[in-house]
Design a protein around this motif. Structure first.
Motif, PDB file in Angstrom:
ATOM      1  N   THR A 197       5.574  13.452  -2.703  1.00 41.83           N
ATOM      2  CA  THR A 197       5.759  13.318  -1.317  1.00 41.83           C
ATOM      3  C   THR A 197       6.744  14.220  -1.010  1.00 41.83           C
ATOM      4  O   THR A 197       7.366  14.921  -1.518  1.00 41.83           O
ATOM      5  N   HIS A 216       2.039   2.097  -3.394  1.00 39.95           N
ATOM      6  CA  HIS A 216       1.040   2.683  -4.129  1.00 39.95           C
ATOM      7  C   HIS A 216       0.948   4.289  -3.797  1.00 39.95           C
ATOM      8  O   HIS A 216       0.966   5.252  -4.526  1.00 39.95           O
ATOM      9  N   THR A 217       1.005   4.387  -2.173  1.00 38.76           N
ATOM     10  CA  THR A 217       0.675   5.823  -2.075  1.00 38.76           C
ATOM     11  C   THR A 217       2.039   6.819  -2.488  1.00 38.76           C
ATOM     12  O   THR A 217       1.665   7.880  -2.960  1.00 38.76           O
ATOM     13  N   VAL A 218       3.067   6.001  -2.476  1.00 37.69           N
ATOM     14  CA  VAL A 218       4.352   6.749  -2.531  1.00 37.69           C
ATOM     15  C   VAL A 218       4.510   7.251  -4.010  1.00 37.69           C
ATOM     16  O   VAL A 218       4.897   8.269  -4.426  1.00 37.69           O
ATOM     17  N   GLY A 238       9.322   4.179   1.341  1.00 38.65           N
ATOM     18  CA  GLY A 238       8.000   3.890   1.869  1.00 38.65           C
ATOM     19  C   GLY A 238       7.790   2.441   2.140  1.00 38.65           C
ATOM     20  O   GLY A 238       7.034   2.307   3.296  1.00 38.65           O
ATOM     21  N   CYS A 250       2.286   7.090  -6.336  1.00 39.71           N
ATOM     22  CA  CYS A 250       1.338   7.636  -7.506  1.00 39.71           C
ATOM     23  C   CYS A 250       1.169   9.178  -7.258  1.00 39.71           C
ATOM     24  O   CYS A 250       0.424   9.889  -8.068  1.00 39.71           O
ATOM     25  N   GLY A 251       1.856   9.807  -6.250  1.00 39.65           N
ATOM     26  CA  GLY A 251       1.776  11.139  -6.150  1.00 39.65           C
ATOM     27  C   GLY A 251       3.208  11.912  -5.905  1.00 39.65           C
ATOM     28  O   GLY A 251       4.283  11.029  -6.030  1.00 39.65           O
ATOM     29  N   ALA A 308       0.864  -1.295   0.111  1.00 37.99           N
ATOM     30  CA  ALA A 308      -0.136  -0.057   0.020  1.00 37.99           C
ATOM     31  C   ALA A 308       0.791   1.239  -0.125  1.00 37.99           C
ATOM     32  O   ALA A 308       0.724   2.180  -0.666  1.00 37.99           O
ATOM     33  N   ALA A 309       2.098   1.363   0.677  1.00 36.56           N
ATOM     34  CA  ALA A 309       2.917   2.155   0.620  1.00 36.56           C
ATOM     35  C   ALA A 309       3.525   2.530  -0.676  1.00 36.56           C
ATOM     36  O   ALA A 309       3.601   3.769  -1.047  1.00 36.56           O
TER      37      ALA A 309
END
Ligand SMILES: *Cc1c(COP(=O)(O)O)cnc(C)c1O
Length: 470
Positions: A116, A109-111, A332, A113-114, A106-107
């Motif tokens: 930081t 993906h979060t890191v 991440g 896709c945008g 999940a990290a």
């Protein structure tokens, strides 16, 4: 009269047109042209150099179209493919070592896709340091004063040696001047870093006084290397980390402990031999400890250096640290992995520790369920006791009891080796152990969510007639 065999081949243009007209590929024109040209080139080379000529069938227009289509498939498909690891080796370096936890994925993906705050101080609204991430957590978990991340543990060791010992001497026991794997040899790394290797003791015995006697004004470091992938027993003595730290303190020489795998959790709880704990190395007084993120830690590939703040600060300033730095995805995934340790959920959340700690009965139940389905499909199958290993340069010779699904090929000509090949070439690929022409699928290293997929792969492969080309 012998016909010029090259004449039988169509021109690039003609073949490209045929391929496009056949509708078999939907790719940009120049990609198809390049693949067609390469395929025709290979066929001509084959004709030129090989005694066994190609049959007219093999170079018929449909056959050529199929060859180019296959070549294009290889170009367009990723070469990194998912594998079901039924080998029984948990940290299989060839298969990518540790699978990541759900939180680590999940990290990513979060890191990914945008944007930081990778190098941005949000509180101050100005430039920050990439090296600040994960360090507080690592210090909490290991008891160290400071931490630094680099590309992998080999890079960690190289950075330490080249920054702190270039042109000076590093003392290491002959028993620890080892090869880790993939040709990675500690003495070679030492030499490449510009440090001068001073080997002391013998292969089986090194005493504290061997180190003391070798110390000169040129000594930069005392190095311990965990002999990760082998064990010697019998008439054996090595200086303990505590003994070396005493010597280091007396002579004001830093002691570096390369743990390789290292662990934050005790392996004895699961019936394994003890693997050194990172926090124990720190409390024993090691000035720097290096270890991998993707071995027993169970996270992404990363080299972790923990230890004394002034030494870590020196490493951070080294120009080489910039060349070896980690990317945001690694940070991440590592932070998510470390979080599992901080909250005390590592054995349940990290796949590596889940595999280590899965009870035998659970593994047997999964094996039997799959075996029953395979048996119903008339596959020659049995469930057998097996032994898994941790691997990845940890706990050599130590095994975990496990259970394997054992498949014996039934179709005529389908040898174990052929069946194994079919399984490796499937999607996902499956890698079992091959033993006496039987395939052993060790269920400890198969992720439970892959059970269905494994079953379908075995069903498909056993029903595929052996292919002629391998
Ligand atoms: C595995 C290992 C290394 C190398 O670590 P990587 O993360 O593969 O670069 C170095 N030293 C020891 C003792 C090891 O076991």
């Amino acid at each position: 009269m012998m016909q010029n065999p090259f004449r039988q081949l169509p021109s690039v243009d003609l073949l490209v047109q045929q391929i496009i007209d056949s509708g078999a590929v939907a790719l940009p024109h120049h990609i198809v042209v390049a693949a067609t040209r390469a395929e025709l080139h290979d066929i001509r080379e084959h004709m030129r150099h090989s005694a066994d000529s190609l049959t007219p069938d093999a170079i018929s227009l449909p056959a050529l179209i199929e060859r180019v289509r296959k070549r294009l498939q290889i170009i367009t498909a990723p070469s990194l493919r998912p594998v079901i690891n039924a080998s029984g080796v948990i940290l299989q370096t060839n298969l990518g070592r540790a699978p990541l936890s759900d939180a680590a994925l999940a990290a990513l993906h979060t890191v990914g896709c945008g944007y930081t705050n990778l190098e941005y101080d949000l509180a101050q609204g100005k430039r920050g340091s990439r090296l600040a991430h994960a360090t507080t957590t690592l210090c909490h978990l290991t008891g160290a004063e400071a931490a630094l991340l680099v590309n992998n543990n080999a890079a960690a060791l190289f950075l330490v040696l080249s920054t702190l010992a270039c042109g000076r001497e590093v003392i290491i026991s002959r028993g620890q001047a080892v090869e880790i794997g993939g040709g990675f040899r500690i003495p070679d790394v030492l030499r490449q870093s510009g440090a001068l290797v001073v080997e002391v003791g013998t292969t089986n015995r090194t005493y504290p006084h061997d180190y003391t006697n070798a110390i000169t004004p040129q000594t930069a470091l005392l190095l311990l290397v965990h002999t990760s992938n082998f064990r010697i027993s019998g008439f054996v003595r090595s200086a303990s980390l505590a003994e070396m730290c005493t010597i280091g303190r007396e002579h004001a020489i830093p002691v570096v402990d390369d743990l390789g795998s290292g662990s934050l959790l005790p392996t004895q709880v699961y019936g394994l031999a003890p693997e050194p704990l990172v926090q124990e190395s720190i409390s024993a007084g090691a000035d720097l400890v290096t270890f991998s993120g993707d071995k027993l830690l169970g996270g992404p590939q990363v080299g972790i250096i923990v230890g004394r703040a002034p030494l870590i600060a020196e490493l951070r300033r080294a120009p080489l640290a910039r060349a070896l730095r980690v990317d945001k995805l690694t940070i991440g995934a590592l932070e998510a992995t470390l979080h599992s340790y901080i909250v005390g959920h590592a054995p349940q959340e990290l796949p590596v520790w889940r595999m280590i700690s899965t009870p035998l009965a659970e593994i047997r139940a999964r094996a039997e369920r799959i075996a029953n389905h395979l048996c119903a499909a008339d596959i020659n199958v049995a469930v057998q006791p097996s032994h898994s290993t941790v691997g990845g340069g940890s706990l050599p010779g130590d095994t975990l009891e496990s259970v394997a699904i054992v498949v014996s090929p039934r179709l005529p000509d389908n040898t174990g080796a052929r069946l194994a090949h079919t399984l490796r070439m499937g999607t996902p690929a499956v890698v079992p152990r091959l033993h006496n022409q039987q395939l052993w699928f060790d269920m400890r290293t198969v992720l439970p969510e892959q059970d269905e997929s494994l079953m379908h792969c075995i069903l498909a492969a056993t029903q595929t007639p052996p292919s002629s080309e391998e």
